[in-house]
Scaffold this active site. Sequence first.
Site, PDB file in Angstrom:
ATOM      1  N   ASP A  23      -0.476  -2.808  13.473  1.00  0.00           N
ATOM      2  CA  ASP A  23      -0.741  -2.061  12.343  1.00  0.00           C
ATOM      3  C   ASP A  23      -0.325  -2.553  11.058  1.00  0.00           C
ATOM      4  O   ASP A  23      -0.540  -2.267   9.889  1.00  0.00           O
ATOM      5  CB  ASP A  23      -0.645  -0.717  12.736  1.00  0.00           C
ATOM      6  CG  ASP A  23       0.933  -0.004  13.013  1.00  0.00           C
ATOM      7  OD1 ASP A  23       1.659  -1.059  12.948  1.00  0.00           O
ATOM      8  OD2 ASP A  23       0.959   1.137  12.975  1.00  0.00           O
TER       9      ASP A  23
ATOM     10  N   ASP B 258       6.236  -2.788  14.659  1.00  0.00           N
ATOM     11  CA  ASP B 258       5.026  -1.782  14.324  1.00  0.00           C
ATOM     12  C   ASP B 258       5.184  -1.526  12.663  1.00  0.00           C
ATOM     13  O   ASP B 258       6.186  -1.547  12.162  1.00  0.00           O
ATOM     14  CB  ASP B 258       5.288  -0.262  15.138  1.00  0.00           C
ATOM     15  CG  ASP B 258       3.986   0.589  15.066  1.00  0.00           C
ATOM     16  OD1 ASP B 258       3.147   0.287  15.781  1.00  0.00           O
ATOM     17  OD2 ASP B 258       3.891   0.975  13.988  1.00  0.00           O
TER      18      ASP B 258
ATOM     19  N   HIS C  25       7.351   7.156  18.338  1.00  0.00           N
ATOM     20  CA  HIS C  25       7.506   8.386  17.500  1.00  0.00           C
ATOM     21  C   HIS C  25       7.878   9.467  18.457  1.00  0.00           C
ATOM     22  O   HIS C  25       8.490  10.502  18.020  1.00  0.00           O
ATOM     23  CB  HIS C  25       6.145   8.777  16.799  1.00  0.00           C
ATOM     24  CG  HIS C  25       5.818   7.538  15.644  1.00  0.00           C
ATOM     25  ND1 HIS C  25       6.857   7.110  14.725  1.00  0.00           N
ATOM     26  CD2 HIS C  25       4.736   6.975  15.462  1.00  0.00           C
ATOM     27  CE1 HIS C  25       6.234   6.163  14.108  1.00  0.00           C
ATOM     28  NE2 HIS C  25       4.950   6.124  14.460  1.00  0.00           N
TER      29      HIS C  25
ATOM     30  N   HIS D  29       4.908   1.190  11.511  1.00  0.00           N
ATOM     31  CA  HIS D  29       5.682   2.456  11.140  1.00  0.00           C
ATOM     32  C   HIS D  29       7.087   2.602  11.698  1.00  0.00           C
ATOM     33  O   HIS D  29       7.187   1.717  12.646  1.00  0.00           O
ATOM     34  CB  HIS D  29       5.057   3.853  11.859  1.00  0.00           C
ATOM     35  CG  HIS D  29       3.631   3.869  11.225  1.00  0.00           C
ATOM     36  ND1 HIS D  29       2.507   3.374  11.828  1.00  0.00           N
ATOM     37  CD2 HIS D  29       3.055   4.574  10.414  1.00  0.00           C
ATOM     38  CE1 HIS D  29       1.429   3.763  11.398  1.00  0.00           C
ATOM     39  NE2 HIS D  29       1.836   4.560  10.193  1.00  0.00           N
TER      40      HIS D  29
HETATM   41 ZN   LIG Z   1       2.333   2.168  13.751  1.00  0.00          ZN
END
Ligand SMILES: [Zn+2]
Length: 364
Positions: A257, A165, A128, A167
């Site tokens: 995750d 991931d 990120h 996200h």
């Molecule tokens: Zn994540």
Amino acid sequence: MTCKTALLYHEDYLRYDFGAGHPLKPKRYKDTFELLKRLGVFDENVRHYTPNHATVEELRLGHTEEYIHMVQKKCKADSGYLDYGDTPARKGIYEASCAKVGGSILGAELIMNGEVEHAFNVGGGFHHAREGSAAGFCVFNDVVIAARYLQKKHGVKRIAIVDVDGHHGDGTQIAFYNEPILTISLHRYGGGVLGGFYPGTGTVDEIGEGKGKGYSVNVPLPMGTFDEAYQEAFREIVPPLIEKYQPEVLLNQFGVDTHYQDPLVGLSLTTKSYLEVSSALHRLAHEFSDGKYLIFGGGGYEPSNVSRCWALIFMTIAGVKPKNSEAYRRLLDPDLKMQNPQIHKQVQEVIKDVKRTIFPHHGL
Ligand SMILES: [Zn+2]
Ligand SMILES: [Zn+2]
């Protein structure tokens, strides 16, 4: 068959500690390393390496000087946040971040100089972070830095980055949005209020710009996406694009995750999907990238699951199984046999959208 494989781990990864109440627990790095040791996977081919801390010059491959100095200063002061409130500035975070970036750079270097074929930096995957800011628990984007390192130090032109991931890999996408670097992100998207799930980007129509058009690939998945639907999306989209693109090096952010017991994400994967994804990418790396396969960690907020899943992924790419088959079995999740026709249909619509939007750019 065993492949020459490196595990990157530094004790300083443990200093990536945002405090007791924060969901990211640095202990998961050490737990993964200890678990692999207990399983007896290390030998002359499968080795642990301790990286050096990245230098400011190396951090500059992905970040502005102002931002690097801001992180140094704020962490030393031990107060406030490095972003809007997800990523606290704490003593030790800067040093831990440098160790982690160092791990990803060393992984890239070992692969390029032929010392190993594959490398896994458990402390990496901070997808990120942007050029000039932290975001979502990520301080320095070691995925971007490793890719820039490959471009600048080794003249690599074709790099594929597969981000699985839970996200969206937004920081990585932004860094390469105008370049023909293939970035593929499978992630949860939508739901909740006001655009929903963090970071809120990663729709199918974010496809890159200019020379990068068609090289940003997003696979936004609904909450509750389970093994069978996920694997279908992966199989239909990732191998054809990799085959066509023929990367010189394959990078893979492997946040776990997406696991069904993860407290933050809401996807429903088990180790079955992790085995499928890691063996498919491993095979593709051997087929098209001369084995050059660099894995980063990433998200994962239920610590005991994280170390178990990463150990399993590491053993899959290294091609080792512990002699004690019961110990191996304990790494696996039960077969949940999850089904949900509605979610499955939604995922199939996403697959169609991606194929319609992206595949023509690659002659597929
Ligand atoms: Zn994540
Ligand atoms: Zn291999």
